[in-house]
Design a protein around this motif. Structure first.
Motif, PDB file in Angstrom:
ATOM      1  N   ARG A 197       0.873  -1.170   0.000  1.00 54.23           N
ATOM      2  CA  ARG A 197       0.000   0.000   0.000  1.00 54.23           C
ATOM      3  C   ARG A 197       0.912   1.222   0.000  1.00 54.23           C
ATOM      4  O   ARG A 197       1.655   1.424   0.950  1.00 54.23           O
ATOM      5  CB  ARG A 197      -0.920   0.001   1.211  1.00 54.23           C
ATOM      6  N   ASP A 198       0.857   1.990  -1.077  1.00 50.23           N
ATOM      7  CA  ASP A 198       1.742   3.142  -1.280  1.00 50.23           C
ATOM      8  C   ASP A 198       3.203   2.749  -1.118  1.00 50.23           C
ATOM      9  O   ASP A 198       3.997   3.459  -0.500  1.00 50.23           O
ATOM     10  CB  ASP A 198       1.378   4.296  -0.344  1.00 50.23           C
ATOM     11  N   GLY A 199       3.571   1.594  -1.660  1.00 53.81           N
ATOM     12  CA  GLY A 199       4.953   1.150  -1.674  1.00 53.81           C
ATOM     13  C   GLY A 199       5.437   0.459  -0.414  1.00 53.81           C
ATOM     14  O   GLY A 199       6.556  -0.022  -0.363  1.00 53.81           O
ATOM     15  N   THR A 200       4.605   0.384   0.623  1.00 55.98           N
ATOM     16  CA  THR A 200       4.988  -0.253   1.881  1.00 55.98           C
ATOM     17  C   THR A 200       4.274  -1.596   2.004  1.00 55.98           C
ATOM     18  O   THR A 200       3.059  -1.668   1.783  1.00 55.98           O
ATOM     19  CB  THR A 200       4.603   0.644   3.080  1.00 55.98           C
ATOM     20  N   LEU A 201       5.035  -2.633   2.384  1.00 56.23           N
ATOM     21  CA  LEU A 201       4.443  -3.958   2.532  1.00 56.23           C
ATOM     22  C   LEU A 201       3.355  -3.916   3.607  1.00 56.23           C
ATOM     23  O   LEU A 201       3.612  -3.565   4.751  1.00 56.23           O
ATOM     24  CB  LEU A 201       5.518  -4.985   2.903  1.00 56.23           C
ATOM     25  N   ALA A 202       2.126  -4.262   3.215  1.00 53.46           N
ATOM     26  CA  ALA A 202       0.996  -4.230   4.146  1.00 53.46           C
ATOM     27  C   ALA A 202       0.663  -5.627   4.654  1.00 53.46           C
ATOM     28  O   ALA A 202       0.433  -5.821   5.844  1.00 53.46           O
ATOM     29  CB  ALA A 202      -0.230  -3.610   3.468  1.00 53.46           C
ATOM     30  N   THR A 203       0.614  -6.605   3.749  1.00 55.43           N
ATOM     31  CA  THR A 203       0.320  -7.980   4.157  1.00 55.43           C
ATOM     32  C   THR A 203       1.169  -8.950   3.352  1.00 55.43           C
ATOM     33  O   THR A 203       1.527  -8.688   2.208  1.00 55.43           O
ATOM     34  CB  THR A 203      -1.167  -8.354   3.946  1.00 55.43           C
ATOM     35  N   ARG A 204       1.452 -10.053   3.993  1.00 56.94           N
ATOM     36  CA  ARG A 204       2.175 -11.153   3.340  1.00 56.94           C
ATOM     37  C   ARG A 204       1.456 -12.418   3.745  1.00 56.94           C
ATOM     38  O   ARG A 204       1.378 -12.743   4.927  1.00 56.94           O
ATOM     39  CB  ARG A 204       3.620 -11.190   3.804  1.00 56.94           C
ATOM     40  N   SER A 205       0.915 -13.136   2.770  1.00 55.31           N
ATOM     41  CA  SER A 205       0.157 -14.337   3.097  1.00 55.31           C
ATOM     42  C   SER A 205       0.586 -15.493   2.201  1.00 55.31           C
ATOM     43  O   SER A 205       0.887 -15.318   1.029  1.00 55.31           O
ATOM     44  CB  SER A 205      -1.347 -14.077   2.959  1.00 55.31           C
ATOM     45  N   GLU A 206       0.573 -16.677   2.800  1.00 54.98           N
ATOM     46  CA  GLU A 206       0.928 -17.881   2.064  1.00 54.98           C
ATOM     47  C   GLU A 206      -0.260 -18.289   1.207  1.00 54.98           C
ATOM     48  O   GLU A 206      -1.385 -18.369   1.683  1.00 54.98           O
ATOM     49  CB  GLU A 206       1.261 -19.001   3.051  1.00 54.98           C
ATOM     50  N   VAL A 207       0.004 -18.535  -0.077  1.00 56.87           N
ATOM     51  CA  VAL A 207      -1.079 -18.928  -0.979  1.00 56.87           C
ATOM     52  C   VAL A 207      -0.937 -20.345  -1.508  1.00 56.87           C
ATOM     53  O   VAL A 207      -1.912 -20.931  -1.972  1.00 56.87           O
ATOM     54  CB  VAL A 207      -1.231 -17.945  -2.166  1.00 56.87           C
ATOM     55  N   ARG A 208       0.292 -20.895  -1.448  1.00 59.45           N
ATOM     56  CA  ARG A 208       0.475 -22.241  -1.987  1.00 59.45           C
ATOM     57  C   ARG A 208       1.722 -22.869  -1.385  1.00 59.45           C
ATOM     58  O   ARG A 208       2.689 -22.202  -1.096  1.00 59.45           O
ATOM     59  CB  ARG A 208       0.622 -22.164  -3.499  1.00 59.45           C
ATOM     60  N   ARG A 209       1.656 -24.171  -1.235  1.00 61.90           N
ATOM     61  CA  ARG A 209       2.776 -24.942  -0.722  1.00 61.90           C
ATOM     62  C   ARG A 209       2.819 -26.236  -1.514  1.00 61.90           C
ATOM     63  O   ARG A 209       1.829 -26.936  -1.615  1.00 61.90           O
ATOM     64  CB  ARG A 209       2.526 -25.221   0.760  1.00 61.90           C
TER      65      ARG A 209
END
Length: 156
Positions: free
Chosen positions: A134-146
Motif C-alpha cells: 500500500r503506497d509502496g509499503t508492505l501491508a500484508t504477506r500471506s501464504e497462498v500455496r505450498r
C-alpha cells in the motif's frame, strides 16, 4: 428496410452515447485536498463527484487502488480525497523438509546393535507468498500455496 431495423438504427446513437463517461461539471468551484502518491495538494475543481475529479485531474486508478471517499461521493469544499496505490507481487521460497528417522527391528542383529540401511536426505518444498503493498509499503504477506518439489528420504 423493415421497421425493426429502422428502430435499431435510431436507437444506436443513444446506446453508444450512454457508453461514455462524461465529466459532470458543477456550476461552482469546489476546493478539496487531494492525497496522492505521497503528496498532499489543494485543488479547485468544477467536478460534481470524486470520480469526475479523478478524470479531471488525469488520475488513472489501478485495478487494486483504493480511493476514499468512494468514487460516487459528491464533492464538497474542504473534503479530503485520498488515493492509496495498491500493488501485489508473488514470491516463491524454497524450504528444506527435514527427513525422519525410522527404526526397523531385525532379529538377526544382536540386541543393542544397529546398522544404517539408508541415509536420510532432506527434501525441498516451495512456498508461494502474496505480498500486498500500500503506497509502496508492505501491508500484508500471506501464504497462498505450498508444494513439495523433492520429498525427503527417511533415514533407516
Amino acid at each position: 428496410m423493415s421497421a425493426l431495423k429502422w428502430r435499431w438504427l435510431l436507437l444506436l446513437p443513444l446506446l453508444l452515447g450512454a457508453c461514455t463517461a462524461p465529466v459532470v461539471v458543477n456550476s461552482t468551484n469546489t476546493t478539496v485536498t487531494l492525497v496522492l502518491d505521497g503528496e498532499t495538494r489543494t485543488v479547485t475543481s468544477t467536478a460534481l463527484l470524486v470520480r469526475d475529479l479523478m478524470i479531471e485531474q488525469g488520475i488513472v486508478l489501478g485495478a487494486l487502488d483504493e480511493i476514499q471517499p468512494s468514487e460516487f461521493t459528491q464533492l464538497e469544499s474542504g473534503m479530503t480525497v485520498t488515493v492509496v496505490r495498491v500493488t501485489e507481487s508473488f514470491e516463491v521460497e524454497q524450504v528444506e523438509l527435514p527427513y525422519e528417522r525410522q527404526t526397523v527391528r531385525n532379529e538377526t542383529l544382536p540386541a543393542g546393535e544397529s546398522r544404517l540401511l539408508q541415509t536420510g536426505v532432506p527434501g525441498v518444498e516451495e512456498v508461494t507468498f502474496r505480498n500486498v503493498y500500500r503506497d509502496g509499503t508492505l501491508a500484508t504477506r500471506s501464504e497462498v500455496r505450498r508444494s513439495v518439489v523433492t520429498p525427503a528420504l527417511p533415514e533407516i
